[in-house]
Scaffold this active site. Structure first.
Site, short mmCIF file in Angstrom:
data_model
loop_
_atom_site.label_atom_id
_atom_site.label_comp_id
_atom_site.label_asym_id
_atom_site.label_seq_id
_atom_site.Cartn_x
_atom_site.Cartn_y
_atom_site.Cartn_z
N CYS A 95 0.53 -0.83 -0.09
CA CYS A 95 0.18 -0.22 0.38
C CYS A 95 0.70 1.52 -0.05
O CYS A 95 0.38 2.51 -0.24
CB CYS A 95 -0.86 0.04 1.39
N HIS A 112 -5.53 1.86 5.58
CA HIS A 112 -6.60 1.61 4.76
C HIS A 112 -7.78 -0.16 5.03
O HIS A 112 -6.68 -0.35 6.28
CB HIS A 112 -5.74 1.17 3.33
N HIS A 114 -9.96 -3.46 5.03
CA HIS A 114 -10.88 -4.00 4.77
C HIS A 114 -12.01 -4.17 4.90
O HIS A 114 -12.51 -5.36 4.96
CB HIS A 114 -9.51 -5.63 4.49
N GLU A 147 -26.72 11.55 10.87
CA GLU A 147 -26.31 12.55 11.82
C GLU A 147 -24.52 12.14 11.50
O GLU A 147 -23.38 12.93 11.44
CB GLU A 147 -26.13 12.26 13.77
N HIS A 204 -12.93 -4.35 -2.14
CA HIS A 204 -11.61 -4.73 -1.42
C HIS A 204 -11.43 -3.67 0.11
O HIS A 204 -11.69 -4.66 0.53
CB HIS A 204 -10.75 -3.43 -2.44
C1 LIG Z 1 -5.39 -10.13 2.33
S1 LIG Z 1 -4.23 -9.53 1.60
C2 LIG Z 1 -4.44 -8.21 1.19
C3 LIG Z 1 -3.03 -7.04 0.00
O1 LIG Z 1 -3.42 -8.45 -1.01
C4 LIG Z 1 -3.39 -5.95 0.36
O2 LIG Z 1 -4.50 -5.58 -0.32
C5 LIG Z 1 -3.92 -5.21 1.76
O3 LIG Z 1 -4.07 -4.63 2.00
C6 LIG Z 1 -2.29 -5.28 2.45
O4 LIG Z 1 -0.85 -5.33 1.75
P1 LIG Z 1 0.36 -5.27 2.47
O5 LIG Z 1 0.88 -5.17 1.21
O6 LIG Z 1 -0.05 -6.83 3.17
O7 LIG Z 1 0.41 -4.57 4.02
ZN LIG Z 2 -5.84 -4.03 0.54
#
Ligand SMILES: CSC[C@@H](O)[C@@H](O)C(=O)COP(=O)(O)O
Ligand SMILES: [Zn+2]
Length: 242
Positions: A95, A112, A114, A147, A204
């Site tokens: 990232c 970031h 998920h 809100e 993602h």
């Molecule tokens: C579950 S693997 C997810 C990664 O490919 C990526 O999307 C992520 O968010 C983290 O990347 P990273 O290189 O481990 O910091």
């Molecule tokens: Zn990611």
């Protein structure tokens, strides 16, 4: 996760050694432990980076983010993009170029996630675009009169937070096979939506940034709250826009 990064980089251990819990090397580890509990950084996905003056603190790639130790942190010199400290064996987060895109626009931290709520919101926006015959790639997540929108700043270069009657717009970019390949479209979204502090990545997760780590974190919390609410609203057939 076993702490690494002594021997070869010992001279630079001063960059990651501090008793201050707010020191970026300590703070990233604490945040990732907490984010793991929220489902934001599970299975090595997601992460956080902090800028501290001339230095960028970056987590390693592909590791259990909730088990990281300060000694696992990479430290980059922001001006030259050279690594001042590289823990052995590990690679910096994939990232990193996306975090740098946020730092290049004045951010002090970028998160970031998920989060499943973020992913579900992108799926719902995709479904709406397809059913209405609109381009999926042009779609944004939009919501108003909630809100928690007041937890999101008005925009880069503007003072204050959005109001209850303002519309929150979060652009969505397409996912790519490799995280680093998202950089161009993230930067394009940052330019196209100059006021945004957050970009969703379809199927993602979310990138969200702020002037400092506290602002990035509270925005991430507000957005995740709103995404979760939006998914539940859709289940109840309630509209996001009044
Ligand atoms: C579950 S693997 C997810 C990664 O490919 C990526 O999307 C992520 O968010 C983290 O990347 P990273 O290189 O481990 O910091
Ligand atoms: Zn990611």
């Amino acid at each position: 996760m076993k702490a690494q990064g002594s021997s070869a980089d010992e001279s630079m251990d001063n960059l990651i050694t501090s008793t201050d819990p707010e020191h970026p090397a300590n703070h990233i580890c604490t945040l990732c432990r907490n984010f793991y509990a929220l489902g934001w950084v599970t299975g090595t996905g997601g992460g956080v980076s902090i800028r501290d003056g001339p230095h960028i603190f970056i987590a390693p790639s592909g590791v259990q983010k909730e088990l990281m130790q300060p000694a696992n942190m990479f430290v980059m010199d922001y001006a030259t993009r050279a690594y001042l400290r590289k823990p052995p064996i590990l690679k910096p987060s994939a990232c990193t170029p996306l975090f740098l895109a946020a730092f290049d626009r004045g951010a002090g931290s970028c998160i970031h996630t998920h989060s499943q709520w973020a992913v579900l919101v992108t799926l719902l926006v995709e479904k709406d675009a397809v059913s209405q015959g609109r381009e999926v790639s042009d779609a944004c997540f939009e919501i108003e009169q909630i809100e928690q929108i007041k937890g999101i700043p008005k925009g880069r270069g503007k003072d204050g937070m959005l109001g209850f009657f303002d519309r929150l717009t979060v652009p969505i970019i397409e996912n790519t096979a490799h995280e680093e390949d998202l950089t161009q479209s993230l930067e394009a979204a940052m330019e196209r939506y100059p006021e945004t502090y957050a970009v969703l990545v379809r199927r993602h997760g979310l990138y969200v940034w702020g002037a400092n780590v506290q602002k990035a974190k509270t925005q991430a919390e507000s957005l995740d709250y709103i995404f979760r609410l939006a998914v539940e609203m859709r289940r109840l057939d309630l509209p996001w826009i009044q």
